[in-house]
Design a protein around this motif. Sequence first.
Motif, mmCIF file in Angstrom:
data_model
loop_
_atom_site.group_PDB
_atom_site.id
_atom_site.type_symbol
_atom_site.label_atom_id
_atom_site.label_comp_id
_atom_site.label_asym_id
_atom_site.label_seq_id
_atom_site.Cartn_x
_atom_site.Cartn_y
_atom_site.Cartn_z
ATOM 1 N N LEU A 103 76.888 -4.478 -29.874
ATOM 2 C CA LEU A 103 75.441 -4.340 -29.695
ATOM 3 C C LEU A 103 74.781 -5.707 -29.524
ATOM 4 C CD1 LEU A 103 74.779 -1.573 -32.351
ATOM 5 C CD2 LEU A 103 74.390 -1.336 -29.884
ATOM 6 N N ILE A 104 75.181 -6.670 -30.337
ATOM 7 C CA ILE A 104 74.617 -8.018 -30.223
ATOM 8 C C ILE A 104 74.917 -8.602 -28.848
ATOM 9 C CG2 ILE A 104 74.836 -10.401 -31.062
ATOM 10 C CD1 ILE A 104 75.299 -9.123 -33.896
ATOM 11 N N GLU A 105 76.181 -8.532 -28.422
ATOM 12 C CA GLU A 105 76.566 -9.116 -27.127
ATOM 13 C C GLU A 105 75.873 -8.398 -25.964
ATOM 14 O OE1 GLU A 105 78.051 -12.040 -27.051
ATOM 15 O OE2 GLU A 105 78.111 -11.847 -29.231
ATOM 16 N N ASN A 106 75.796 -7.079 -26.019
ATOM 17 C CA ASN A 106 75.140 -6.333 -24.942
ATOM 18 C C ASN A 106 73.639 -6.611 -24.914
ATOM 19 O OD1 ASN A 106 77.434 -5.111 -23.848
ATOM 20 N ND2 ASN A 106 77.389 -3.487 -25.377
ATOM 21 N N CYS A 107 73.014 -6.710 -26.074
ATOM 22 C CA CYS A 107 71.580 -7.023 -26.107
ATOM 23 C C CYS A 107 71.311 -8.436 -25.595
ATOM 24 C CB CYS A 107 71.015 -6.830 -27.511
ATOM 25 S SG CYS A 107 70.836 -5.092 -27.996
ATOM 26 N N LEU A 108 72.192 -9.387 -25.923
ATOM 27 C CA LEU A 108 72.044 -10.744 -25.378
ATOM 28 C C LEU A 108 72.093 -10.724 -23.854
ATOM 29 C CD1 LEU A 108 74.254 -12.781 -27.889
ATOM 30 C CD2 LEU A 108 71.821 -13.188 -27.413
ATOM 31 N N ALA A 109 73.056 -9.991 -23.303
ATOM 32 C CA ALA A 109 73.182 -9.911 -21.839
ATOM 33 C C ALA A 109 71.975 -9.213 -21.225
ATOM 34 C CB ALA A 109 74.474 -9.180 -21.471
ATOM 35 N N LEU A 110 71.518 -8.137 -21.856
ATOM 36 C CA LEU A 110 70.357 -7.405 -21.334
ATOM 37 C C LEU A 110 69.095 -8.249 -21.415
ATOM 38 C CD1 LEU A 110 71.189 -3.898 -22.809
ATOM 39 C CD2 LEU A 110 71.058 -4.478 -20.355
ATOM 40 N N MET A 111 68.930 -9.008 -22.490
ATOM 41 C CA MET A 111 67.766 -9.899 -22.595
ATOM 42 C C MET A 111 67.794 -10.947 -21.500
ATOM 43 S SD MET A 111 67.079 -10.957 -26.504
ATOM 44 C CE MET A 111 66.827 -9.709 -27.738
ATOM 45 N N GLN A 112 68.970 -11.496 -21.250
ATOM 46 C CA GLN A 112 69.095 -12.524 -20.223
ATOM 47 C C GLN A 112 68.726 -11.970 -18.848
ATOM 48 O OE1 GLN A 112 69.720 -15.740 -20.921
ATOM 49 N NE2 GLN A 112 69.269 -16.119 -18.777
ATOM 50 N N ALA A 113 69.105 -10.738 -18.580
ATOM 51 C CA ALA A 113 68.863 -10.144 -17.262
ATOM 52 C C ALA A 113 67.442 -9.600 -17.099
ATOM 53 C CB ALA A 113 69.866 -9.018 -17.020
ATOM 54 N N ASN A 114 66.762 -9.309 -18.201
ATOM 55 C CA ASN A 114 65.445 -8.677 -18.141
ATOM 56 C C ASN A 114 64.389 -9.676 -17.675
ATOM 57 O OD1 ASN A 114 62.860 -7.565 -18.844
ATOM 58 N ND2 ASN A 114 63.957 -6.105 -20.125
ATOM 59 N N GLN A 115 63.798 -9.393 -16.514
ATOM 60 C CA GLN A 115 62.820 -10.298 -15.928
ATOM 61 C C GLN A 115 61.416 -10.071 -16.466
ATOM 62 O OE1 GLN A 115 63.328 -9.771 -11.711
ATOM 63 N NE2 GLN A 115 65.350 -10.714 -11.720
ATOM 64 N N ALA A 137 59.819 -15.550 -25.384
ATOM 65 C CA ALA A 137 60.237 -14.351 -26.125
ATOM 66 C C ALA A 137 61.751 -14.154 -26.007
ATOM 67 C CB ALA A 137 59.507 -13.124 -25.608
ATOM 68 N N ARG A 138 62.307 -14.406 -24.832
ATOM 69 C CA ARG A 138 63.753 -14.273 -24.627
ATOM 70 C C ARG A 138 64.496 -15.216 -25.562
ATOM 71 N NH1 ARG A 138 63.782 -14.967 -19.614
ATOM 72 N NH2 ARG A 138 63.946 -12.780 -19.058
ATOM 73 N N GLU A 139 64.039 -16.457 -25.634
ATOM 74 C CA GLU A 139 64.700 -17.438 -26.500
ATOM 75 C C GLU A 139 64.615 -17.015 -27.971
ATOM 76 O OE1 GLU A 139 64.597 -22.175 -27.613
ATOM 77 O OE2 GLU A 139 63.560 -21.494 -25.814
ATOM 78 N N ARG A 140 63.454 -16.538 -28.403
ATOM 79 C CA ARG A 140 63.311 -16.060 -29.785
ATOM 80 C C ARG A 140 64.247 -14.887 -30.055
ATOM 81 N NH1 ARG A 140 58.012 -15.446 -28.788
ATOM 82 N NH2 ARG A 140 58.106 -13.279 -29.456
ATOM 83 N N GLY A 141 64.294 -13.956 -29.127
ATOM 84 C CA GLY A 141 65.159 -12.790 -29.282
ATOM 85 C C GLY A 141 66.628 -13.164 -29.292
ATOM 86 N N GLN A 142 67.029 -14.040 -28.406
ATOM 87 C CA GLN A 142 68.432 -14.460 -28.360
ATOM 88 C C GLN A 142 68.819 -15.244 -29.604
ATOM 89 O OE1 GLN A 142 68.412 -16.296 -24.442
ATOM 90 N NE2 GLN A 142 69.504 -14.537 -23.589
ATOM 91 N N ASN A 143 67.927 -16.092 -30.089
ATOM 92 C CA ASN A 143 68.216 -16.824 -31.331
ATOM 93 C C ASN A 143 68.355 -15.861 -32.507
ATOM 94 O OD1 ASN A 143 68.256 -19.326 -30.083
ATOM 95 N ND2 ASN A 143 66.109 -19.758 -30.536
ATOM 96 N N LEU A 144 67.510 -14.845 -32.538
ATOM 97 C CA LEU A 144 67.603 -13.838 -33.593
ATOM 98 C C LEU A 144 68.959 -13.129 -33.533
ATOM 99 C CD1 LEU A 144 66.501 -12.052 -35.855
ATOM 100 C CD2 LEU A 144 65.282 -10.732 -34.108
ATOM 101 N N LEU A 145 69.355 -12.717 -32.343
ATOM 102 C CA LEU A 145 70.636 -12.027 -32.191
ATOM 103 C C LEU A 145 71.810 -12.943 -32.557
ATOM 104 C CD1 LEU A 145 69.974 -10.022 -28.925
ATOM 105 C CD2 LEU A 145 70.190 -9.106 -31.248
ATOM 106 N N ARG A 146 71.756 -14.184 -32.120
ATOM 107 C CA ARG A 146 72.841 -15.119 -32.446
ATOM 108 C C ARG A 146 72.924 -15.357 -33.955
ATOM 109 N NH1 ARG A 146 70.678 -18.095 -27.718
ATOM 110 N NH2 ARG A 146 72.029 -17.505 -25.984
#
Length: 176
Positions: A66-78, A84-93
């Motif tokens: 779930l973490i890896e898929n959400c990271l990829a989906l966040m990266q792709a979401n335009q 917000a992407r950076e905050r979300g990715q840092n949270l997931l990491r």
Amino acid sequence: MENPATEPRMLSKAERDAVHERHWSLVGRVAQNSASVEMSLRSLMIGLLDSKYAGIIAAGQSASDLIENCLALMQANQEISDEARERGQNLLRSLRPLFAQRNNVVHAPWFSATREDDLTETISLVSKRRAPLRPTVINYAEVEKLSSDLNEAIGKLWDWTYGEVGEAARRPQVNY
């Protein structure tokens, strides 16, 4: 000859029982909080996928997936801002090491406490795939912190999900 004054005192049965209760309480809190984080991750993935079938795709995935898929989906979401992407990715990491710790706490057997020095930590046998058992020190204070960190992550995930993904995370799902 050993000095009995420096030898650790053996715990009474009542003290051993109390240590076991603390152990089970800690394991249970970590398991419950990690299950809630996983539920939050599934909601995030559902929102990022924005499909009525997203619940089916997210169902049954491990926290790591779930973490890896959400990271990829966040990266792709335009539609998500860079900030917000950076905050979300840092949270997931930040969840990765918590789940590694969680696995050691929940899946590794802990040895019974018998001595006074077992009141703050114990030994468990951690087993990873295709690797020999590895004795690991389990510090009760660190497990309490892990439980608190997981609990705190639940709110952060919900806030990010509903603040950034919004209605897509509440989209009705196909019942299967």
